[in-house]
Enzyme design. Structure first.
Site, PDB file in Angstrom:
ATOM      1  N   ASP A   1      17.523  44.152  53.467  1.00  0.00           N
ATOM      2  CA  ASP A   1      16.688  43.269  52.780  1.00  0.00           C
ATOM      3  C   ASP A   1      15.215  43.223  53.546  1.00  0.00           C
ATOM      4  O   ASP A   1      14.952  42.204  54.098  1.00  0.00           O
ATOM      5  CB  ASP A   1      17.512  42.033  52.740  1.00  0.00           C
ATOM      6  CG  ASP A   1      18.797  41.871  51.812  1.00  0.00           C
ATOM      7  OD1 ASP A   1      18.833  42.704  50.783  1.00  0.00           O
ATOM      8  OD2 ASP A   1      19.463  41.083  52.197  1.00  0.00           O
TER       9      ASP A   1
ATOM     10  N   LYS B   1      23.229  48.460  52.230  1.00  0.00           N
ATOM     11  CA  LYS B   1      23.333  47.987  50.853  1.00  0.00           C
ATOM     12  C   LYS B   1      21.845  48.186  50.304  1.00  0.00           C
ATOM     13  O   LYS B   1      20.817  47.566  51.227  1.00  0.00           O
ATOM     14  CB  LYS B   1      23.840  46.701  50.513  1.00  0.00           C
ATOM     15  CG  LYS B   1      23.660  46.064  49.278  1.00  0.00           C
ATOM     16  CD  LYS B   1      24.125  44.830  49.112  1.00  0.00           C
ATOM     17  CE  LYS B   1      23.154  43.683  49.449  1.00  0.00           C
ATOM     18  NZ  LYS B   1      22.194  43.534  48.688  1.00  0.00           N
TER      19      LYS B   1
ATOM     20  N   ASP C   1      22.891  48.184  44.851  1.00  0.00           N
ATOM     21  CA  ASP C   1      23.125  46.679  44.277  1.00  0.00           C
ATOM     22  C   ASP C   1      22.081  46.238  43.523  1.00  0.00           C
ATOM     23  O   ASP C   1      21.224  45.428  43.785  1.00  0.00           O
ATOM     24  CB  ASP C   1      23.275  45.754  45.705  1.00  0.00           C
ATOM     25  CG  ASP C   1      23.537  44.498  45.260  1.00  0.00           C
ATOM     26  OD1 ASP C   1      24.138  44.132  44.081  1.00  0.00           O
ATOM     27  OD2 ASP C   1      23.127  43.680  45.951  1.00  0.00           O
TER      28      ASP C   1
ATOM     29  N   LYS D   1      23.030  45.472  40.137  1.00  0.00           N
ATOM     30  CA  LYS D   1      23.526  44.251  39.075  1.00  0.00           C
ATOM     31  C   LYS D   1      23.453  44.598  37.729  1.00  0.00           C
ATOM     32  O   LYS D   1      22.818  43.818  37.189  1.00  0.00           O
ATOM     33  CB  LYS D   1      23.450  42.787  39.903  1.00  0.00           C
ATOM     34  CG  LYS D   1      23.896  42.525  41.027  1.00  0.00           C
ATOM     35  CD  LYS D   1      23.511  41.207  41.258  1.00  0.00           C
ATOM     36  CE  LYS D   1      23.880  40.720  42.560  1.00  0.00           C
ATOM     37  NZ  LYS D   1      22.963  41.427  43.877  1.00  0.00           N
TER      38      LYS D   1
ATOM     39  N   ASP E   1      23.222  44.873  30.855  1.00  0.00           N
ATOM     40  CA  ASP E   1      22.493  45.253  29.590  1.00  0.00           C
ATOM     41  C   ASP E   1      23.063  45.456  28.417  1.00  0.00           C
ATOM     42  O   ASP E   1      24.575  45.318  28.564  1.00  0.00           O
ATOM     43  CB  ASP E   1      21.415  46.323  29.860  1.00  0.00           C
ATOM     44  CG  ASP E   1      20.028  46.328  29.228  1.00  0.00           C
ATOM     45  OD1 ASP E   1      20.084  46.142  27.877  1.00  0.00           O
ATOM     46  OD2 ASP E   1      18.994  46.279  29.732  1.00  0.00           O
TER      47      ASP E   1
ATOM     48  N   PRO F   1      25.699  47.982  26.321  1.00  0.00           N
ATOM     49  CA  PRO F   1      26.655  48.912  26.892  1.00  0.00           C
ATOM     50  C   PRO F   1      26.099  50.336  27.203  1.00  0.00           C
ATOM     51  O   PRO F   1      26.261  50.755  28.156  1.00  0.00           O
ATOM     52  CB  PRO F   1      27.777  49.052  25.843  1.00  0.00           C
ATOM     53  CG  PRO F   1      27.666  47.626  25.364  1.00  0.00           C
ATOM     54  CD  PRO F   1      26.248  47.196  25.194  1.00  0.00           C
TER      55      PRO F   1
ATOM     56  N   THR G   1      22.910  51.307  27.569  1.00  0.00           N
ATOM     57  CA  THR G   1      21.914  51.285  28.708  1.00  0.00           C
ATOM     58  C   THR G   1      22.596  51.156  30.267  1.00  0.00           C
ATOM     59  O   THR G   1      22.118  51.906  30.976  1.00  0.00           O
ATOM     60  CB  THR G   1      20.898  49.959  28.318  1.00  0.00           C
ATOM     61  OG1 THR G   1      20.286  50.305  27.152  1.00  0.00           O
ATOM     62  CG2 THR G   1      19.752  50.044  29.614  1.00  0.00           C
TER      63      THR G   1
ATOM     64  N   ARG H   1      28.805  35.288  57.256  1.00  0.00           N
ATOM     65  CA  ARG H   1      27.706  34.782  58.248  1.00  0.00           C
ATOM     66  C   ARG H   1      28.521  34.499  59.648  1.00  0.00           C
ATOM     67  O   ARG H   1      29.223  33.844  59.793  1.00  0.00           O
ATOM     68  CB  ARG H   1      26.948  33.663  58.036  1.00  0.00           C
ATOM     69  CG  ARG H   1      25.828  33.661  56.920  1.00  0.00           C
ATOM     70  CD  ARG H   1      24.717  34.480  57.283  1.00  0.00           C
ATOM     71  NE  ARG H   1      23.589  34.222  56.406  1.00  0.00           N
ATOM     72  CZ  ARG H   1      23.591  35.410  55.529  1.00  0.00           C
ATOM     73  NH1 ARG H   1      24.591  36.403  55.258  1.00  0.00           N
ATOM     74  NH2 ARG H   1      22.612  35.079  54.379  1.00  0.00           N
TER      75      ARG H   1
ATOM     76  N   GLN I   1      22.505  31.246  50.918  1.00  0.00           N
ATOM     77  CA  GLN I   1      23.979  31.223  50.451  1.00  0.00           C
ATOM     78  C   GLN I   1      24.484  29.890  50.578  1.00  0.00           C
ATOM     79  O   GLN I   1      24.351  28.902  51.486  1.00  0.00           O
ATOM     80  CB  GLN I   1      24.689  32.148  51.551  1.00  0.00           C
ATOM     81  CG  GLN I   1      24.131  33.616  51.560  1.00  0.00           C
ATOM     82  CD  GLN I   1      24.461  34.408  50.201  1.00  0.00           C
ATOM     83  OE1 GLN I   1      25.198  33.986  49.314  1.00  0.00           O
ATOM     84  NE2 GLN I   1      23.900  35.717  50.440  1.00  0.00           N
TER      85      GLN I   1
END
Length: 248
Positions: A22, A44, A71, A73, A76, A78, A80, A192, A201
């Site tokens: 991140d 990730k 990642d 997610k 959209d 199907p 695409t 964590r 979170q």
């Protein structure tokens, strides 16, 4: 919990840890990657880094020997979604995800898009309920269920569509293993180590608790990426997980 998997690079990765990259800077992310061993974790790549740096960033991680969870997610129509999942497979990623709330036709199309790749296809998993969401958040979008109830509902739908598993909170892991079986893969953010900042979170667990709950893969970001010694932080987490597994 999955004890190990054979990677596309011919090695075994015994760790269930997926480190979340991140960052907002490619050089910083690659500098971090150069400090850790590809056999100790997977990485990730999320929306920010992929939007900034695209497939080339994934390629640079692959060149360093890492397996990548893309990642993004996808959610959209199907066709695409299916094309996006196939594009991820072309990149050679280890895992890719979609939103289970996209429904049966979308998830089925995504799964079918991976058939031509055979054993080289990435794991395809679906997001159930974001770990930042509480019951009040679900009510706000018209879902009159607890996060656990909604996660179970979507996990069953995901399994019926032939996907490999789901992203879920570790708090739902035991129940999802019970209803979906031990081979249905559970990937959990919101992990964590004790004493870490929980960030945004809401439904979190420690790595040790996650293992005992039946989690297959756990996503951990800042406790490793922002550690003074990332490699040491990762080793400590892996050792704590191994201790729990060996004691079972």
């Amino acid at each position: 919990m999955t004890s190990h998997t054979l990677t596309s690079f011919g090695r075994q990765i015994s760790s269930p840890v997926i480190v979340a990259l991140d960052y907002d800077n490619q050089d910083t992310a690659l500098a971090f990657a150069d400090k850790i061993d590809p056999q100790d974790c997977r990485l990730k790549v999320g929306k920010e880094m992929f939007t900034l740096h695209g497939p080339q960033f994934v390629k640079l991680l692959h060149q360093r020997g890492f397996e990548v969870f893309l990642d993004l997610k996808f959610h959209d129509i199907p066709n695409t979604t299916a094309r996006a999942v196939a594009a991820a497979a072309e990149m050679g990623v280890w895992m890719v995800n979609v939103h289970a709330s996209g429904g049966t036709r979308m998830m089925t199309a995504a799964k079918e898009a991976l058939l031509p790749y055979g054993h080289d296809a990435p794991l395809l998993i679906a997001v159930t309920v974001l770990t930042s969401m509480e019951q009040s958040d679900l009510q706000g979008i018209g879902i009159d269920m607890t996060p656990a109830q909604q996660a179970e509902r979507l996990a069953k739908l995901t399994q019926a569509c032939g996907l490999d598993g789901v992203v879920c909170s570790a708090h739902e892991a035991q129940q999802l293993k019970k209803v979906c079986g031990q081979h249905f893969q559970l990937v959990t953010p919101g992990i964590r180590p004790t004493g870490s900042d929980v960030g945004d979170q809401r439904r979190i667990m420690t790595p040790e608790q996650a293992v005992l709950a039946g989690v297959d893969y756990m996503v951990i970001g800042r406790p490793i990426t922002r550690a003074a010694d990332p490699a040491a932080a990762l080793r400590q987490i892996n050792q704590s997980i191994a201790g729990v597994i060996n004691a079972r």
